[in-house]
Write a protein that holds these residues in place. Structure first.
Motif: not given
Length: 161
Positions: A28-29, A43-55
């Motif tokens: 998790v970045r 809040l009705d949404e959680v966002t996560i930015t991953f590094i080195s994740m295969d999209a």
């Protein structure tokens, strides 16, 4: 004598800098609400930015409420992909006040396997602009504006200057 040493140093430095990274795992970045941070109640949404994740391989994310119940209402979807990483959005039931736990799994880009992790955040009424925050801002801005913009009083007695 100095030139051969300098050349050797340059060759070693260039070679060392070109080494491939060893075992990049998805991590998790950043997240919203932030990791170990505070988010808004409702809040009705959680966002996560991953590094080195295969999209190409969908991540799994589960958000638990303060009682430990899953409040995830849908599948994570990729909403952004670029140099900063892969960002996924996860729909959740409106957050209630308290500590929430996020459990995630994501495939690493190097094919090294599935990375897993957890983090917490707190949903709080005072963060994110609940009515209390907006009321405070209105009062904080309106009072000085009213004082500065009030009309000047004219002197009594009809004397013109």
């Amino acid at each position: 004598m100095r030139r051969p040493l300098l050349a050797l140093f340059v060759v070693v430095a260039v070679h060392a800098g070109s080494a491939a990274p060893a075992g990049a795992h998805a991590e998790v970045r950043e997240a919203d609400p932030p990791v170990q941070g505070t988010g808004a109640v409702g809040l009705d949404e959680v966002t996560i930015t991953f590094i080195s994740m295969d999209a190409e391989v969908p991540a799994t994310v589960d958000v638990l409420d303060p009682q430990g119940n899953s409040i995830t209402t849908g599948e994570p979807t990729v909403v952004a992909e670029g140099a900063a990483g892969v960002t996924v959005a996860v729909p959740v039931a409106p957050l209630e006040e308290g500590r929430h736990l996020v459990l995630w799994e994501a495939m690493s880009t190097d094919g090294d396997g599935l990375s897993t992790g957890t983090y917490e955040f707190v949903a709080d009424e005072s963060s994110g602009g609940g009515p209390g925050v907006w009321l405070l801002w209105v009062v904080a801005l309106a009072v000085p504006a009213a004082i500065l913009l009030r009309p000047k009083r004219r002197p009594r007695g009809g004397a013109e200057t």
